[in-house]
Design a protein around this motif. Sequence first.
Motif, mmCIF file in Angstrom:
data_model
loop_
_atom_site.group_PDB
_atom_site.id
_atom_site.type_symbol
_atom_site.label_atom_id
_atom_site.label_comp_id
_atom_site.label_asym_id
_atom_site.label_seq_id
_atom_site.Cartn_x
_atom_site.Cartn_y
_atom_site.Cartn_z
ATOM 1 N N TRP A 1 17.088 27.295 -8.332
ATOM 2 C CA TRP A 1 18.288 27.230 -7.506
ATOM 3 C C TRP A 1 19.146 26.063 -7.937
ATOM 4 C CZ3 TRP A 1 14.111 27.551 -3.488
ATOM 5 C CH2 TRP A 1 13.904 28.881 -3.094
ATOM 6 N N LEU A 2 20.348 26.018 -7.415
ATOM 7 C CA LEU A 2 21.191 24.851 -7.624
ATOM 8 C C LEU A 2 21.053 23.919 -6.442
ATOM 9 C CD1 LEU A 2 24.541 26.231 -9.038
ATOM 10 C CD2 LEU A 2 22.595 25.287 -10.255
ATOM 11 N N LEU A 3 21.019 22.649 -6.746
ATOM 12 C CA LEU A 3 21.000 21.660 -5.676
ATOM 13 C C LEU A 3 22.425 21.395 -5.216
ATOM 14 C CD1 LEU A 3 18.414 19.036 -6.911
ATOM 15 C CD2 LEU A 3 18.293 20.340 -4.819
ATOM 16 N N SER A 4 22.643 21.527 -3.921
ATOM 17 C CA SER A 4 23.977 21.272 -3.385
ATOM 18 C C SER A 4 24.083 19.924 -2.703
ATOM 19 C CB SER A 4 24.352 22.370 -2.378
ATOM 20 O OG SER A 4 24.364 23.625 -2.999
ATOM 21 N N LEU A 5 22.947 19.330 -2.343
ATOM 22 C CA LEU A 5 22.975 18.084 -1.580
ATOM 23 C C LEU A 5 22.060 17.043 -2.207
ATOM 24 C CD1 LEU A 5 22.904 19.528 2.040
ATOM 25 C CD2 LEU A 5 24.845 18.531 0.879
ATOM 26 N N GLY A 6 22.357 16.674 -3.445
ATOM 27 C CA GLY A 6 21.581 15.621 -4.097
ATOM 28 C C GLY A 6 20.105 15.951 -4.138
ATOM 29 N N ASN A 7 19.265 14.983 -3.746
ATOM 30 C CA ASN A 7 17.820 15.178 -3.851
ATOM 31 C C ASN A 7 17.187 15.562 -2.521
ATOM 32 O OD1 ASN A 7 18.037 12.824 -2.451
ATOM 33 N ND2 ASN A 7 16.778 11.593 -3.823
ATOM 34 N N LEU A 8 17.983 16.129 -1.619
ATOM 35 C CA LEU A 8 17.475 16.493 -0.298
ATOM 36 C C LEU A 8 16.227 17.351 -0.381
ATOM 37 C CD1 LEU A 8 17.850 16.810 2.824
ATOM 38 C CD2 LEU A 8 19.253 18.807 2.321
ATOM 39 N N TRP A 9 16.293 18.423 -1.185
ATOM 40 C CA TRP A 9 15.171 19.352 -1.232
ATOM 41 C C TRP A 9 14.036 18.816 -2.082
ATOM 42 C CZ3 TRP A 9 15.242 22.611 2.475
ATOM 43 C CH2 TRP A 9 16.466 23.035 2.998
ATOM 44 N N THR A 10 14.364 18.060 -3.115
ATOM 45 C CA THR A 10 13.299 17.461 -3.916
ATOM 46 C C THR A 10 12.467 16.528 -3.056
ATOM 47 O OG1 THR A 10 14.799 17.525 -5.809
ATOM 48 C CG2 THR A 10 12.797 16.234 -6.053
ATOM 49 N N ASP A 11 13.122 15.751 -2.198
ATOM 50 C CA ASP A 11 12.401 14.853 -1.295
ATOM 51 C C ASP A 11 11.519 15.633 -0.335
ATOM 52 O OD1 ASP A 11 13.487 12.640 -2.409
ATOM 53 O OD2 ASP A 11 14.967 12.285 -0.851
ATOM 54 N N GLY A 12 12.042 16.764 0.142
ATOM 55 C CA GLY A 12 11.280 17.532 1.113
ATOM 56 C C GLY A 12 10.073 18.223 0.520
ATOM 57 N N LEU A 13 10.250 18.771 -0.688
ATOM 58 C CA LEU A 13 9.177 19.531 -1.322
ATOM 59 C C LEU A 13 8.256 18.656 -2.147
ATOM 60 C CD1 LEU A 13 11.397 22.503 -2.462
ATOM 61 C CD2 LEU A 13 9.560 22.655 -0.785
ATOM 62 N N MET A 14 8.759 17.510 -2.591
ATOM 63 C CA MET A 14 7.977 16.612 -3.424
ATOM 64 C C MET A 14 8.169 15.200 -2.902
ATOM 65 S SD MET A 14 8.027 16.225 -7.560
ATOM 66 C CE MET A 14 9.785 15.936 -7.592
ATOM 67 N N PRO A 15 7.385 14.756 -1.929
ATOM 68 C CA PRO A 15 7.591 13.469 -1.287
ATOM 69 C C PRO A 15 7.699 12.330 -2.287
ATOM 70 C CG PRO A 15 5.869 14.697 -0.186
ATOM 71 C CD PRO A 15 6.213 15.455 -1.432
ATOM 72 N N SER A 16 8.638 11.442 -2.039
ATOM 73 C CA SER A 16 8.848 10.295 -2.917
ATOM 74 C C SER A 16 9.446 9.165 -2.110
ATOM 75 C CB SER A 16 9.777 10.683 -4.075
ATOM 76 O OG SER A 16 11.039 11.072 -3.594
ATOM 77 N N ASP A 17 9.966 8.146 -2.811
ATOM 78 C CA ASP A 17 10.587 7.018 -2.111
ATOM 79 C C ASP A 17 11.804 7.474 -1.347
ATOM 80 O OD1 ASP A 17 9.008 4.781 -2.632
ATOM 81 O OD2 ASP A 17 9.707 4.749 -4.704
ATOM 82 N N ALA B 1 0.838 -1.208 0.000
ATOM 83 C CA ALA B 1 0.000 0.000 0.000
ATOM 84 C C ALA B 1 0.869 1.253 0.000
ATOM 85 C CB ALA B 1 -0.924 -0.008 1.218
ATOM 86 N N ILE B 2 1.923 1.235 0.803
ATOM 87 C CA ILE B 2 2.848 2.373 0.859
ATOM 88 C C ILE B 2 3.428 2.653 -0.524
ATOM 89 C CG2 ILE B 2 5.122 3.100 1.718
ATOM 90 C CD1 ILE B 2 4.394 1.692 4.369
ATOM 91 N N SER B 3 3.800 1.597 -1.228
ATOM 92 C CA SER B 3 4.394 1.775 -2.560
ATOM 93 C C SER B 3 3.390 2.385 -3.539
ATOM 94 C CB SER B 3 4.915 0.437 -3.093
ATOM 95 O OG SER B 3 3.853 -0.433 -3.441
ATOM 96 N N LYS B 4 2.108 2.061 -3.390
ATOM 97 C CA LYS B 4 1.095 2.618 -4.297
ATOM 98 C C LYS B 4 0.867 4.104 -4.018
ATOM 99 C CE LYS B 4 0.995 -1.485 -5.701
ATOM 100 N NZ LYS B 4 1.961 -1.821 -6.775
ATOM 101 N N PHE B 5 0.815 4.467 -2.740
ATOM 102 C CA PHE B 5 0.650 5.883 -2.404
ATOM 103 C C PHE B 5 1.854 6.690 -2.900
ATOM 104 C CE2 PHE B 5 -2.001 4.261 1.349
ATOM 105 C CZ PHE B 5 -3.195 4.486 0.683
ATOM 106 N N ARG B 6 3.045 6.137 -2.725
ATOM 107 C CA ARG B 6 4.242 6.846 -3.178
ATOM 108 C C ARG B 6 4.256 6.981 -4.698
ATOM 109 N NH1 ARG B 6 8.452 4.482 1.299
ATOM 110 N NH2 ARG B 6 8.445 6.342 2.601
ATOM 111 N N ALA B 7 3.811 5.950 -5.381
ATOM 112 C CA ALA B 7 3.754 6.019 -6.844
ATOM 113 C C ALA B 7 2.769 7.101 -7.290
ATOM 114 C CB ALA B 7 3.346 4.660 -7.413
ATOM 115 N N ALA B 8 1.654 7.211 -6.579
ATOM 116 C CA ALA B 8 0.666 8.252 -6.901
ATOM 117 C C ALA B 8 1.263 9.639 -6.700
ATOM 118 C CB ALA B 8 -0.578 8.072 -6.030
#
Length: 255
Positions: A239-255, A58-65
């Motif tokens: 902006w430029l990302l300095s730490l990989g996907n840190l901010w993408t994860d925070g602003l756009m939840p994913s796996d 179920a978690i994987s389906k919500f994350r995929a959505a």
Amino acid sequence: MVLCAVECNVWQKATKNYEKAVQLNWNSPQALNNWGLALQELSAIVPAREKQKIVRTAISKFRAAIQLQFDFHRAIYNLGTVLYGLAEDISRSGGPMNAKEVSPDELYSQSAIYIAAAHALKPNYSVYTSALKLVRSMLPLPYLKVGYLTAPPVGNPVAPHSDWKRSEFVLNHEVLQQINGVEQRHFLPSLSPKSRDEISRSSIRIEVPNIISVSACADLTLPPGAGLCIDTINGPVSWLLSLGNLWTDGLMPSD
């Protein structure tokens, strides 16, 4: 017992139907969310030995959505609730079975982040408000994320590359804020609204509800590096990302 078996059969059929719906329309976040909900309901009535596997599916389906539609608040909220339930189950069983599994405390924290994100997207939803009250103490406060981004001077997004500076940013469920110095980061949560406004005028600040979309970007107007573009109701910010996907994860939840 018979009633439980009947109910279990109903939800098993529902999960299969939603699976077929996703196969027919693989890029539908709503279909994935419905599939996740059916699995979540099924997990509540199956034998304990089967529960965690169904919950994790179920978690994987919500994350995929969410990956298909980053601001899909229902899937974000549902992910928060299923993570909370998983944390409860692991706590009752005495903790994670091995070192690779996530601890209940971490699951509670993740749950709180997703519920806070759903509330930020739909602050008038009473269900989200009530849920946030329940999990607020589990948030990794005062900030969900702390890290560095390379950004242009305030008010000058097309400044020469030499003027772009690496500075610290903090993110909570309300705002993404540029911080000038460690002391400001520590004292920002306790500052008066007037003091916060003064800081906002001299630094980059984006209200989370104003964010329309978040995406990776490559543009000749940006200095070399991995770009992050945040589209807001007031226009895009890059902006430029300095730490990989840190901010993408925070602003756009994913796996």
